[in-house]
Structure formats: structure tokens, C-alpha cells
Motif scaffolding. Structure first.
Motif, PDB file in Angstrom:
ATOM      1  N   LYS A   1       7.450  -0.865  -1.278  1.00 38.82           N
ATOM      2  CA  LYS A   1       6.485  -1.927  -0.967  1.00 38.82           C
ATOM      3  C   LYS A   1       6.580  -2.340   0.495  1.00 38.82           C
ATOM      4  N   ASN A   2       7.792  -2.573   0.976  1.00 34.13           N
ATOM      5  CA  ASN A   2       7.930  -2.973   2.379  1.00 34.13           C
ATOM      6  C   ASN A   2       7.524  -1.838   3.323  1.00 34.13           C
ATOM      7  N   PHE A   3       7.831  -0.589   2.942  1.00 40.55           N
ATOM      8  CA  PHE A   3       7.393   0.540   3.761  1.00 40.55           C
ATOM      9  C   PHE A   3       5.873   0.564   3.859  1.00 40.55           C
ATOM     10  N   SER A   4       5.204   0.351   2.738  1.00 43.60           N
ATOM     11  CA  SER A   4       3.738   0.404   2.721  1.00 43.60           C
ATOM     12  C   SER A   4       3.109  -0.634   3.642  1.00 43.60           C
ATOM     13  N   GLU A   5       3.816  -1.730   3.863  1.00 41.94           N
ATOM     14  CA  GLU A   5       3.277  -2.817   4.679  1.00 41.94           C
ATOM     15  C   GLU A   5       3.604  -2.663   6.162  1.00 41.94           C
ATOM     16  N   MET A   6       4.426  -1.646   6.492  1.00 37.16           N
ATOM     17  CA  MET A   6       4.788  -1.467   7.897  1.00 37.16           C
ATOM     18  C   MET A   6       4.306  -0.123   8.462  1.00 37.16           C
ATOM     19  N   VAL A   7       3.600   0.688   7.661  1.00 34.55           N
ATOM     20  CA  VAL A   7       3.188   2.020   8.121  1.00 34.55           C
ATOM     21  C   VAL A   7       2.101   1.939   9.183  1.00 34.55           C
ATOM     22  N   PHE A   8       1.092   1.086   8.967  1.00 30.97           N
ATOM     23  CA  PHE A   8      -0.108   1.108   9.823  1.00 30.97           C
ATOM     24  C   PHE A   8      -0.102  -0.014  10.864  1.00 30.97           C
TER      25      PHE A   8
ATOM     26  N   ASP B   1      -4.855  -3.603   4.747  1.00 30.37           N
ATOM     27  CA  ASP B   1      -4.468  -4.017   3.393  1.00 30.37           C
ATOM     28  C   ASP B   1      -4.773  -2.919   2.380  1.00 30.37           C
ATOM     29  N   PHE B   2      -5.958  -2.307   2.496  1.00 30.46           N
ATOM     30  CA  PHE B   2      -6.339  -1.244   1.557  1.00 30.46           C
ATOM     31  C   PHE B   2      -5.397  -0.052   1.687  1.00 30.46           C
ATOM     32  N   LEU B   3      -5.137   0.401   2.914  1.00 28.88           N
ATOM     33  CA  LEU B   3      -4.284   1.573   3.099  1.00 28.88           C
ATOM     34  C   LEU B   3      -2.848   1.303   2.672  1.00 28.88           C
ATOM     35  N   SER B   4      -2.363   0.101   2.901  1.00 29.18           N
ATOM     36  CA  SER B   4      -1.011  -0.253   2.443  1.00 29.18           C
ATOM     37  C   SER B   4      -0.933  -0.165   0.926  1.00 29.18           C
ATOM     38  N   ARG B   5      -1.984  -0.623   0.282  1.00 31.69           N
ATOM     39  CA  ARG B   5      -2.032  -0.565  -1.177  1.00 31.69           C
ATOM     40  C   ARG B   5      -2.061   0.889  -1.650  1.00 31.69           C
ATOM     41  N   VAL B   6      -2.819   1.727  -0.981  1.00 28.55           N
ATOM     42  CA  VAL B   6      -2.885   3.149  -1.327  1.00 28.55           C
ATOM     43  C   VAL B   6      -1.499   3.784  -1.243  1.00 28.55           C
ATOM     44  N   VAL B   7      -0.744   3.454  -0.200  1.00 29.56           N
ATOM     45  CA  VAL B   7       0.586   4.039  -0.017  1.00 29.56           C
ATOM     46  C   VAL B   7       1.501   3.694  -1.183  1.00 29.56           C
TER      47      VAL B   7
END
Length: 403
Positions: free
Chosen positions: A396-403, A367-373
Motif C-alpha cells: 500500500k505504501n509503495f503504491s502511494e509513492m510510485v508516481f 490516485d487512480f494509478l496508485s489504486r491500480v498498483v
């Protein structure tokens, strides 16, 4: 690199480039007090043990990792008195402190790197924390750099990993620069990329050798960092070396500093940023479908306030509001990325595995890293792949699928 030091030349980009005349010496670190006979030295508790520093002309921070803050810069300006030169014995933060202190006090600056971990040594910019916000200031290049290869190859393993992480960041940074040239018309220079790309290939192929502390591989890594710093001097800014991956890194580092914590070594957080940029360019070039999703300024502000104090948040949002760029067509920005993507990314992926990027990623919550992205493009006016995704409403959707 040595063949252009001290030279002025007309570049194919249309500009005249001036390269500072930096003397690079290979010698034992213990010779530093004699090599810099009239200089004032700064070190920390780790690096002071490597050399017998002259007490009357040295300052040792009572920490193992002092931060590059304006307060520490001011300490060195005061402590260095009338000595004509300030010399750092250390890696990134100490180098930045010494460089900026020398600049502010009108002194010469030299450095003795103790790890091949950053490209700060030959640079003329100094990232300094001012009231908890990382700002990049123009400063001065070093007069001399003393390299002790035995000290460099015996640096802590995390600093070797960080050194690889920071140098391979130049690949997505170049792609971000090309993007900005296409979309915003930002000036671009090919010389600094051509000067660097063969060294980058060597690093990608020698990453295991670097972690095994093989002498020639360590020398190659150090040379790459010195060249990268020179490239920033030639351009007058950090564009050849820093893109979205560094914005991710800076946001993570500022979060730790906000909480009064010591951040990981810079190149380790840059590793995370490189991983993010790699995934973003993979999605762009491979035409991966990412659903659209709005990310409003109110939502952005709310998430920033959960990480930082209001004064910083408003400063970040002001920077973000001043970003202006036209509507972006994916096909127009995709094609120029394909050649670098095909040439470098298979090796880049293997190198990130070699330096164990997952161990750094796994030290944070998803969650933290997605927010950072999704927040990283807020903190600086530099145009990157994250701005492309933001404008296309897929950030936003990219940030939630990176990690």
C-alpha cells in the motif's frame, strides 16, 4: 529464431521443447490475397485500406480498433464459413480474434502484421474479453507470417511506442519469474531468456532509431516480438513475456472497457506497468525503506467495487484468495535480482524516457494509478514482485509513492 522453427530439442531445464514450423515471408502486403489464396481475411477500417481484399472471402470490422471480445470471435467463426484458413490483417486485437476463431472452428491461422507493436503474432495464446473480464485462452500458432517492412515502419507513432513498451516488459517479467521460482518453486527455463536478452539489449540501445522509423531498427523490434511469441509457445504459457507489468496493464484496460471506453494501445499501458515494476525492483535491490501498512481484504474489496461491477470483483477476489506462498525474506529474493538490475535497468530507464512514459502516466490521476498498483495482483494467480510487497505489508505504501 529461424534455426529452431519446426525443431524439437532437449533443453538444459530438463524438458523437451517443441517449436512450431512457422513460415516467415518478407513481401508486399498487397500480395497477401495471392499468398493466402484459399484463406478468409479479417481487417478493420484502418488496415483494410492497405490491401485489396477479396470481398467474398473477407470481413472488415466497421471500427478502427475492434476489441478482442468473445462476441467478435464468434462473428468471425460464423463469417469464415467453409474457408480452411483465417488470416488477420492488423496488429494485436485482430490477431487474437483470428487466432481464437481459427482454433474454435478447426481452421489454420496466419497473420499479416501491420505494426511491430505486440508479441502476439507467433504466440499460441489469445487474451479475449469474456463478459468484460480478460481471459487468456490456448489457441494455435500461425502457419505463415507475411512481413511488409515498409508497412511496419510506417505504423502510427503510438504503435511504435507501444511496441517498444511491450517488448522491454520482458525484462521485469523475467525477474518476476525468477522470484516465483525462488519463493514458490515454479519451474523456470533459461533457454527462453538466453534466446531473448541480446535482442532486448539492442532494442534498449535502438529505441530512438525505432521512433525515427529506421528500417533495421524496426526489423530488430519485429524480430524481438516474433521471438517473444515463440518463447511463449515453447513454454506453453505467457510467463516469459508477462509479469506484474502486464497485470497493471490489464487492470487499466479492463477499467476502460468497464466504462465502455476504448483503452490505449496495449503496449502504452504496459509502459506504465514497466515503470511500476522498475520502481519496485529499484526499491528491492537498493534496499529502500518503505513503511509497513496493512491493506485488508475489506479495503481491497471496497476499492475494487469502485472500479468494477460486483460479479467481476468477486471473481478477482477468489483468484487472490487462492494465492498461497510462504513468508518472504527480502535478502533471499534480492540477491538473484542484482545482476539483471545492474545490466539492464540504466538502459531501461532511458528507454522509458525516450518513448515518453510520462505522457501516458500523466493521462491518469495519481490516485487512480496508485489504486491500480495495489490491486493488480488481485486479478491473476501469477506470482510477481507485487505479491512480494503485499506479503511484506509494504504494497500500500509503495503504491502511494510510485508516481
Amino acid at each position: 529464431m529461424k534455426d529452431i522453427l519446426g525443431k524439437t530439442f532437449e533443453c538444459s531445464c530438463g524438458k523437451t521443447h517443441e517449436v512450431p514450423n512457422i513460415e516467415i515471408l518478407e513481401a508486399s502486403i498487397r500480395e497477401a490475397p495471392d499468398v493466402f489464396s484459399d484463406a478468409f481475411f479479417i481487417a478493420d477500417l484502418n488496415t483494410a485500406s492497405l490491401v485489396d481484399l477479396p470481398g467474398k472471402r473477407s470481413f472488415v470490422f466497421n471500427e478502427r480498433r475492434p476489441l478482442a471480445t468473445m462476441e467478435n470471435v464468434e462473428k468471425i467463426v460464423k463469417a469464415s464459413g467453409d474457408f480452411p484458413e483465417i488470416v488477420s490483417i492488423g496488429s494485436g486485437s485482430l490477431t487474437d480474434i483470428a487466432r481464437y476463431a481459427a482454433y474454435l472452428s478447426g481452421k489454420r491461422f496466419s497473420c499479416v502484421p501491420t505494426a511491430p507493436s505486440v508479441d502476439a503474432y507467433t504466440s499460441t495464446v489469445a487474451p479475449i474479453l469474456v463478459n468484460g473480464v480478460k481471459k487468456t485462452f490456448m489457441a494455435i500458432p500461425p502457419r505463415r507470417i507475411l512481413l511488409d517492412i515498409e508497412v511496419l515502419r510506417n505504423a502510427p507513432m503510438d504503435l511504435l511506442r507501444a511496441g517498444v513498451g511491450d517488448i522491454v516488459a520482458k525484462i521485469p517479467a523475467r525477474m518476476d519469474w525468477i522470484l516465483s521460482h525462488i519463493v514458490t518453486g515454479e519451474y523456470i527455463c533459461d533457454f527462453v531468456w538466453n534466446d531473448m536478452k541480446d535482442l532486448l539489449k539492442e532494442i534498449l540501445l535502438k529505441s530512438k532509431d525505432i521512433l525515427n522509423r529506421e528500417r533495421n531498427a524496426i526489423k530488430t523490434l519485429m524480430e524481438a516480438h516474433l521471438v517473444s511469441g515463440i518463447n511463449m509457445v515453447i513454454m506453453g504459457n505467457s510467463r516469459p513475456a508477462s509479469g506484474a507489468e502486464h497485470m497493471v496493464s490489464h487492470l487499466i484496460e479492463m477499467f476502460h472497457e468497464e466504462k465502455g471506453e476504448m483503452p490505449p494501445f496495449h503496449g502504452l499501458t504496459v509502459m506504465i506497468g514497466v515503470f511500476v515494476s522498475m520502481k519496485a525492483y529499484e526499491a528491492l535491490v537498493e534496499k529502500k525503506e518503505i513503511p509497513l501498512k496493512d491493506y485488508s481484504i475489506e479495503e481491497r474489496r471496497k476499492e475494487l467495487l469502485e472500479l468494477f461491477e460486483e460479479r467481476k470483483v468477486e471473481e478477482f477476489l477468489k483468484t487472490y484468495a487462492e494465492k498461497k506462498f510462504p513468508k518472504i525474506e527480502a535478502d533471499i529474493v534480492r540477491e538473484p535480482m542484482e545482476s539483471i538490475y545492474k545490466e539492464f535497468f540504466p538502459h531501461l530507464k532511458r528507454t522509458l524516457e525516450t518513448i515518453d512514459v510520462n505522457s501516458v502516466i500523466n493521462s491518469y490521476s495519481k490516485d487512480f494509478l496508485s489504486r491500480v498498483v495495489r490491486l493488480a495482483n488481485t486479478i491473476r494467480d501469477r506470482f510477481t514482485i507485487l505479491d512480494v510487497f503485499d506479503e511484506m505489508k509494504i504494497l500500500k505504501n509503495f503504491s502511494e509513492m510510485v508516481f
